[in-house]
Design an enzyme around this catalytic site. Structure first.
Site, PDB file in Angstrom:
ATOM      1  N   GLN A 134       0.834  -1.196   0.000  1.00  0.00           N
ATOM      2  CA  GLN A 134       0.000   0.000   0.000  1.00  0.00           C
ATOM      3  C   GLN A 134       0.875   1.255   0.000  1.00  0.00           C
ATOM      4  O   GLN A 134       1.318   1.687  -1.047  1.00  0.00           O
ATOM      5  CB  GLN A 134      -0.940  -0.037   1.197  1.00  0.00           C
ATOM      6  CG  GLN A 134      -2.210   0.735   1.008  1.00  0.00           C
ATOM      7  CD  GLN A 134      -3.336   0.217   1.898  1.00  0.00           C
ATOM      8  OE1 GLN A 134      -3.270  -0.870   2.452  1.00  0.00           O
ATOM      9  NE2 GLN A 134      -4.376   0.998   2.031  1.00  0.00           N
ATOM     10  N   ASP A 135       1.150   1.827   1.158  1.00  0.00           N
ATOM     11  CA  ASP A 135       2.101   2.948   1.177  1.00  0.00           C
ATOM     12  C   ASP A 135       3.267   2.585   2.094  1.00  0.00           C
ATOM     13  O   ASP A 135       3.202   1.595   2.819  1.00  0.00           O
ATOM     14  CB  ASP A 135       1.436   4.286   1.544  1.00  0.00           C
ATOM     15  CG  ASP A 135       0.925   4.366   2.970  1.00  0.00           C
ATOM     16  OD1 ASP A 135       0.760   3.304   3.603  1.00  0.00           O
ATOM     17  OD2 ASP A 135       0.679   5.482   3.448  1.00  0.00           O
TER      18      ASP A 135
END
Length: 227
Positions: A64-65
């Site tokens: 994701q991040d």
């Protein structure tokens, strides 16, 4: 524009860097890096592409991040820099790796050895503010990383896409399943690992798929670093 990536990826992606969305993203990042603590280090943002040339990609693990704690993120999904405590999701990945193919848990959390063997460790957002998860979500990174997924999907040679959790599985629509293999489960996070990640055997299944394609399997076992 100055060439930001090695040739194999630059040839696939260079047009993206001239588009208005990337110019806006670049300006935002300049301001953020000059006024905030941003992870990873700016030199590490594209490490997923630096370690794994386009033509060498055998498998993709989508994250994701980046991790948003000090010293963790270095541009590879789920991976942390040596000397940093393994985050909970990564610990669970190593538990499943041990159960699946018997690899001992390494004394660090760097997945560089996977990246060098053709595992593209790609986050969908490539930067984050310290201590603020998803702080750079919706700023333009998703357009670039969607394009990265698309150019990998367009390759003739089949690839294994490993999709953990709903966020990664939302990218399924970009993947041609008549050509590529998808291996999916819940996310390795402590909140969901027991609901389908543990026991999903993604590493042995990826290698079985690669061998069926006539590719060399990945040595998933990560060597310890000297203490």
């Amino acid at each position: 524009m100055k060439q930001l990536l090695k040739d194999s990826w630059w040839n696939q992606l260079k047009d993206e860097f001239d588009k208005p969305y990337y110019q806006e993203l670049r300006e935002m990042l300049k301001q953020e890096y000059s006024s905030q603590t941003i992870y990873p280090d700016s030199h590490d943002i594209f490490n997923a592409l630096h370690y794994t040339p386009y033509e060498d990609v055998k498998a993709v693990i989508l994250g994701q991040d980046p991790y948003h704690g000090p010293g963790q993120a270095h541009g590879l999904s789920f991976s942390v820099q040596p000397g940093v405590r393994q985050p909970p999701s990564l610990k669970n990945i190593f538990i499943e790796l041990q159960d699946d193919i018997g690899c001992s848990v390494p004394n660090h959390g760097s997945l560089v050895s996977w990246a060098k063997q053709g595992v593209l460790l790609l986050n969908t957002v490539l930067t984050v503010r310290r201590g603020q998860a998803n702080s750079h979500k919706g700023k333009g990174w998703e357009r670039l990383t969607d394009r990265i997924i698309d150019v990998v999907n367009e390759r003739e040679k089949p690839i294994v896409f490993i999709l953990w959790g709903r966020h990664a599985q939302m990218k399924k629509e970009r993947i041609d399943t008549s050509k590529h293999i998808i291996i999916e489960s819940t996310h390795p996070s402590p909140f969901s690992a027991r609901n389908g990640f543990f026991g999903s055997r993604p590493f042995s299944r990826t290698n079985a798929a690669l061998e069926k394609m006539g590719e060399q399997p990945i040595d998933w076992c990560i060597p310890d670093l000297p203490q």
